[in-house]
Design an enzyme around this catalytic site. Structure first.
Site, PDB file in Angstrom:
ATOM      1  N   ASP A 147     132.586  99.389   0.724  1.00 18.22           N
ATOM      2  CA  ASP A 147     132.319  99.999   2.036  1.00 18.22           C
ATOM      3  C   ASP A 147     133.515 100.010   2.990  1.00 18.22           C
ATOM      4  O   ASP A 147     133.344 100.150   4.186  1.00 18.22           O
ATOM      5  CB  ASP A 147     131.099  99.339   2.691  1.00 18.22           C
ATOM      6  N   GLU A 148     134.717  99.888   2.455  1.00 19.90           N
ATOM      7  CA  GLU A 148     135.899  99.950   3.321  1.00 19.90           C
ATOM      8  C   GLU A 148     137.009 100.755   2.664  1.00 19.90           C
ATOM      9  O   GLU A 148     137.217 100.640   1.461  1.00 19.90           O
ATOM     10  CB  GLU A 148     136.439  98.535   3.608  1.00 19.90           C
TER      11      GLU A 148
HETATM   12 MG   LIG Z   1     130.858  97.244   6.310  1.00 16.63          MG
END
Ligand SMILES: [Mg+2]
Length: 414
Positions: free
Chosen positions: A108-109
């Site tokens: 998620d990055e």
């Molecule tokens: Mg996050």
């Protein structure tokens, strides 16, 4: 070292990723406090929660009983790693249609480098990214975006406004907004380092910024401290893109080796092999993922590590993750498939920043041990020396390597 006069990097972090993907999938979950759990039923812990749950004080890694006490309406959803992987791929494709992605830091990055026109209009760029996600994927998945002179500052900037944030730290504004960030929240500091810093009368980010590079190097006891100084002071310290993002192995277990104990031995073996390949290619990793497939469910988790490349560090992390998994899923499960992935790679030549630190002396010692083991194995065959038990893998040869690119592919879950 060059000190950019303008913003050059973007850092994007999805907000409560697993939980927001669940809310996107099931409209009934939208607007409600959602906690993602590794497994249905039993004593387990929250591995991700929605912003509504966070508002009640629910946190990741909180036991379900406690989370339920502070939030009676909490909706528990068993995790769906395959769904998150597909969402990750779809989101990356949408973002890449707006701006090239440099580095995928985790599920998620991610980080990007800005070109001339993007530097002059960061808000427009951020809006285009948010809009394409909203229209093409869904409105419940939001992200927070930071812009700054370097990637490290961009990441810190992005973390200051969540969810759905946009933060632009122009060099001419610095260090003002950075001073408001708690010392422990600075990536590369963390709780343990904050303790050590307190011993040097550094208790705020402001104090940290007043140190000289040499002082930071002395406190960190290696060049990481000095590199962090340059990052926080807005210098261009990016390491070149790593070229590949992961090393991993996975294996389907034969019927007589599907107990948790047997699967653990295989996981250790797979991880040792992956770490060896990573060292051969001259990388360090700062994340370890563990993937398991049971008869009727999946389980996966990721743990962050200081930048490491030695067997002891990754095997110790595996042991911890295995215990957490065992506590979450219960002793009776049968493991069909197990996989491990070393991720968040950094070339050895550019090892930097996120090293956690007070174990650095030990770390170097273990790295020396790892190098010695690799040397022995290179001379005398594959597994002359290893740390801990090296049992012949159940079912024979460990088999061909599965090199994951970025995020494990669909077939790795089958
Ligand atoms: Mg996050």
């Amino acid at each position: 070292m060059r000190k950019p006069a303008t913003i050059e990097h973007l850092y994007l972090d999805f907000d409560g990723f697993f939980a927001s993907v669940e809310q996107q999938r099931d409209p009934r979950l939208r607007g409600r406090p959602v906690g993602v759990v590794p497994y249905e039923g039993g004593r387990t812990c929250i591995i991700a929660c929605s912003k509504e749950a966070k508002a009640y004080g629910v946190k990741n890694v909180m036991m379900v009983d406690e989370a339920r006490r502070i939030c009676r309406d909490l909706v528990l959803v068993p995790q769906k790693p395959d769904l998150y992987r597909r969402a990750h791929n779809a989101l990356l494709a949408e973002i890449a249609s707006v701006i090239p992605i440099d580095t995928v830091k985790s599920i998620d990055e991610l980080a990007c480098t800005l070109d001339e026109s993007q530097r002059s209009d960061p808000s427009g760029l951020a809006m285009r990214i948010k809009r394409t996600i909203r229209y093409n994927i869904g409105a419940t998945i939001t992200c927070s975006i930071g812009f700054a002179a370097n990637r490290h500052l961009a990441k810190i900037a992005g973390g200051t406004q969540k969810p759905d944030g946009l933060t632009i730290w122009h060099p001419h504004l610095m260090p003002g907004p950075l001073l408001k960030v708690p010392l422990e929240d600075i990536p590369g500091v963390g709780r343990r380092m904050a303790k050590r810093l307190a011993g040097h009368r550094v208790s705020t980010t402001g104090h940290l910024l007043e140190l000289a590079p040499k002082q930071m190097r002395a406190i960190w006891r290696n060049v990481t401290g000095e590199r962090l100084w340059y990052a926080l002071h807005g210098y261009a310290i990016e390491s070149p893109a790593s070229g590949r993002a992961m090393f991993g192995h996975a294996r389907v277990l034969p019927p007589d080796a599907r107990s948790l104990d047997a699967a653990y031995q295989v996981a250790r073996l797979l991880l040792t092999k992956a770490a060896r390949r990573m060292r051969r290619a001259d990388y360090y990793c700062s994340g370890l993922m563990l993937w398991l497939r049971f008869y009727d469910d999946d389980w996966s988790t990721m743990q962050r590590l200081p930048q490491v490349n030695d067997d002891q560090a990754v095997l110790a992390a595996l042991a911890t993750m295995w215990e957490q998994m065992r506590a979450a899923v219960g002793p009776k499960v049968r493991v069909m498939r197990v996989g491990v992935t070393l991720c968040d790679l950094t070339p050895a030549t550019a090892r930097q920043l996120d090293m956690l630190l007070n174990d650095d002396h030990d770390r170097q010692k273990w790295e020396a041990v790892g190098a010695a083991i690799d040397g022995l194995n290179a001379r005398f065959g594959r597994t002359v020396a290893s740390l801990g038990p090296w049992l012949p893998p159940a079912g024979g040869n460990v088999g061909g390597k599965i090199s994951f690119t970025r995020i494990p592919a669909a077939e790795d879950f089958q």
